[in-house]
Design a protein around this motif. Structure first.
Motif, short mmCIF file in Angstrom:
data_model
loop_
_atom_site.label_atom_id
_atom_site.label_comp_id
_atom_site.label_asym_id
_atom_site.label_seq_id
_atom_site.Cartn_x
_atom_site.Cartn_y
_atom_site.Cartn_z
N ASP A 11 0.83 -1.20 0.00
CA ASP A 11 0.00 0.00 0.00
C ASP A 11 0.87 1.25 0.00
O ASP A 11 0.63 2.20 -0.76
N LEU A 12 1.87 1.28 0.88
CA LEU A 12 2.72 2.46 0.99
C LEU A 12 3.55 2.66 -0.28
O LEU A 12 3.75 3.79 -0.73
N ARG A 13 4.02 1.55 -0.86
CA ARG A 13 4.81 1.68 -2.09
C ARG A 13 3.93 2.18 -3.24
O ARG A 13 4.38 2.94 -4.10
N LEU A 14 2.67 1.77 -3.25
CA LEU A 14 1.75 2.25 -4.27
C LEU A 14 1.51 3.75 -4.12
O LEU A 14 1.54 4.50 -5.11
N VAL A 15 1.29 4.21 -2.89
CA VAL A 15 1.10 5.64 -2.65
C VAL A 15 2.31 6.43 -3.13
O VAL A 15 2.18 7.46 -3.81
N ALA A 16 3.51 5.95 -2.81
CA ALA A 16 4.72 6.65 -3.23
C ALA A 16 4.85 6.65 -4.75
O ALA A 16 5.24 7.67 -5.35
N ALA A 17 4.52 5.52 -5.39
CA ALA A 17 4.64 5.44 -6.84
C ALA A 17 3.65 6.37 -7.54
O ALA A 17 3.98 7.00 -8.55
N VAL A 31 5.01 -0.83 -9.39
CA VAL A 31 4.93 -1.74 -8.23
C VAL A 31 4.44 -3.12 -8.64
O VAL A 31 4.10 -3.94 -7.78
N HIS A 32 4.40 -3.37 -9.94
CA HIS A 32 4.08 -4.70 -10.48
C HIS A 32 2.68 -5.17 -10.08
O HIS A 32 2.47 -6.29 -9.61
N LEU A 33 1.70 -4.27 -10.27
CA LEU A 33 0.30 -4.60 -10.06
C LEU A 33 -0.48 -4.34 -11.34
O LEU A 33 -0.10 -3.48 -12.14
N ALA A 34 -1.57 -5.05 -11.51
CA ALA A 34 -2.50 -4.71 -12.58
C ALA A 34 -3.16 -3.39 -12.24
O ALA A 34 -3.39 -3.11 -11.05
N PRO A 35 -3.49 -2.56 -13.23
CA PRO A 35 -4.14 -1.27 -12.93
C PRO A 35 -5.40 -1.43 -12.08
O PRO A 35 -5.65 -0.62 -11.18
N SER A 36 -6.17 -2.47 -12.35
CA SER A 36 -7.40 -2.67 -11.57
C SER A 36 -7.08 -2.99 -10.11
O SER A 36 -7.75 -2.50 -9.19
N SER A 37 -6.01 -3.77 -9.88
CA SER A 37 -5.61 -4.09 -8.50
C SER A 37 -5.10 -2.85 -7.78
O SER A 37 -5.39 -2.62 -6.60
N ARG A 41 -6.72 -1.24 -4.45
CA ARG A 41 -5.93 -1.00 -3.23
C ARG A 41 -6.07 0.44 -2.76
O ARG A 41 -6.25 0.71 -1.58
N LEU A 42 -5.94 1.38 -3.69
CA LEU A 42 -6.03 2.79 -3.33
C LEU A 42 -7.41 3.12 -2.78
O LEU A 42 -7.54 3.83 -1.77
N THR A 43 -8.44 2.59 -3.42
CA THR A 43 -9.82 2.85 -2.96
C THR A 43 -10.02 2.29 -1.56
O THR A 43 -10.61 2.96 -0.69
N GLN A 44 -9.52 1.08 -1.30
CA GLN A 44 -9.65 0.48 0.03
C GLN A 44 -8.90 1.30 1.08
O GLN A 44 -9.39 1.50 2.20
N LEU A 45 -7.71 1.75 0.73
CA LEU A 45 -6.91 2.52 1.68
C LEU A 45 -7.60 3.84 2.01
O LEU A 45 -7.68 4.22 3.19
#
Length: 297
Positions: A11-17, A31-37, A41-45
Motif C-alpha cells: 500500500d505504501l509503495r503504491l502511494v509513493a509510486a 509496483v508490479h500490479l495490474a491497474p485494476s488491482s 488497493r487505493l480505494t480500500q486505503l
C-alpha cells in the motif's frame, strides 16, 4: 479511524509510486500490479482512512494534504527498511557482531576516529554503530541497557554505570591572531559572552553545553555562524568571523588559544558501561581497546 485498520508495505509503495509518477497506471507498472488491482488497493486505503489521498484531474493524480502526510511517513518507513537491510547484510558475509557506542562531540571529533580505526582493522568482522549524544543522555542510555558503551565528559553524574578513564582534554577559547583578545592568556567564560561566536550546529553536545552555561551566567551567546565540525570552527575563527570554544585537541594552526578559568573547562573523557558482565564479547574487546589507549592529552 478504525483502530483495527491495517495497511502494508505494498500500500505504501503504491502511494509513493502514484505521487512520483502522477499516474495510477504508471504507478501500477512500477509496483508490479495490474491497474485494476492498484485502483482497488487505493480505494480500500482511502476508505479505511476516511480521507482522500489524491485529487483526481484530467492529467493524473496529485497528493492531497493527507496524502502528503502519509507520503512523508511512508518514505521514513522505506528509509528505515533500507537501514535495516544495510545493518543485516554484513551478517550474511560473515560479520560476527555489532557494537553500539554513544559518544559526545569531543570524543567523536578528536579521538574516536583513530581509536576505532585501529580496533576495526584488528577486528574486521565487527561493526560499530556510533552516534553523537550529550553526556547526560549517554549515561541514561547506558544505564538503561539501550547502548553498550558510552564516552562522556567526566564531570557529569556517573551514577548507575561502571567507568574507566579514556582521554584527557580541556576546553579552550580560540581567537584569530589579530583579535583584541589574542594577548590574553586566560579568561573566564563570563568575560566573552558579548563576543560573536562561531559554534557547532544546534543539537551538538558542545553547542548545548555552551548555551546552558551561558544561561546559567544570565547571558546569551551571540552566535554569528554555526558549522558542522571543529576544524570548520577553527577556520572561521582564523578568518575573523568570531571567537570559538573547542577542545584543546581540536585547535588547529592559525588560531590563538586562551585558557578558560571556569571549573568546567577540563573535559576529561570517561568510558561508561552498564556492567562488564553485560557486555558482548565484541563490546568487551572494544571497551578494553579504548581503555588501553590510556589518559593522553
Amino acid at each position: 479511524m478504525d483502530e483495527t485498520m491495517r495497511y502494508d508495505l505494498p500500500d505504501l509503495r503504491l502511494v509513493a509510486a502514484i505521487a512520483d509518477s502522477g499516474s495510477l497506471t504508471r504507478a501500477a507498472e512500477l509496483v508490479h500490479l495490474a491497474p485494476s488491482s492498484a485502483s482497488h488497493r487505493l480505494t480500500q486505503l482511502e476508505a479505511a482512512l476516511g480521507i482522500p489521498l489524491f485529487s483526481r484531474h484530467a492529467r493524473g493524480l496529485n497528493p492531497t494534504p493527507a496524502g502528503e502526510s502519509l507520503l512523508r511517513h511512508a518514505r521514513q518507513v522505506f528509509a528505515q527498511l533500507e537501514q535495516m537491510h544495510a545493518d543485516l547484510a554484513p551478517y550474511a558475509s560473515g560479520l560476527h557482531s555489532q557494537v553500539t557506542v554513544f559518544a559526545n562531540t569531543n570524543a567523536i571529533n578528536c579521538f574516536l576516529p583513530e581509536d576505532l580505526g585501529d580496533f576495526l582493522r584488528e577486528h574486521p568482522r565487527v561493526r560499530v554503530s556510533l552516534e553523537e549524544q550529550p553526556s547526560p543522555a549517554i549515561i541514561q542510555a547506558v544505564a538503561a541497557g539501550q547502548v553498550e558503551i558510552g564516552v562522556v565528559a567526566s564531570e557529569v553524574g556517573l551514577t548507575g554505570v561502571e567507568t574507566r578513564p579514556y582521554r584527557q582534554d580541556r576546553l579552550v577559547l580560540i581567537v584569530a591572531p589579530g583579535h583584541p583578545l589574542a594577548e590574553k592568556s586566560e579568561l573566564a567564560f563570563a568575560d566573552v559572552l558579548a563576543e560573536p561566536f562561531v559554534c557547532l550546529h544546534a543539537g551538538s553536545a558542545i553547542h548545548t553545553f555552551m548555551m546552558n552555561h551561558a544561561a546559567r551566567l544570565g547571558g546569551r551567546l551571540d552566535v554569528r555562524i554555526q558549522v558542522r565540525s571543529f576544524s570548520a570552527v577553527c577556520r572561521m575563527v582564523a578568518a575573523g568571523v568570531g571567537i570559538g570554544m573547542v577542545p584543546r585537541s581540536a585547535a588547529t594552526d592559525g588560531v590563538k588559544t586562551i585558557e578558560i578559568t571556569d571549573s568546567w573547562a577540563p573535559r576529561d573523557l570517561q568510558l561508561c558501561i552498564r556492567s562488564r558482565a553485560a557486555l558482548s564479547q565484541a563490546a568487551a574487546a572494544l571497551f578494553d581497546h579504548l581503555a588501553g589507549k590510556g589518559s593522553h592529552v
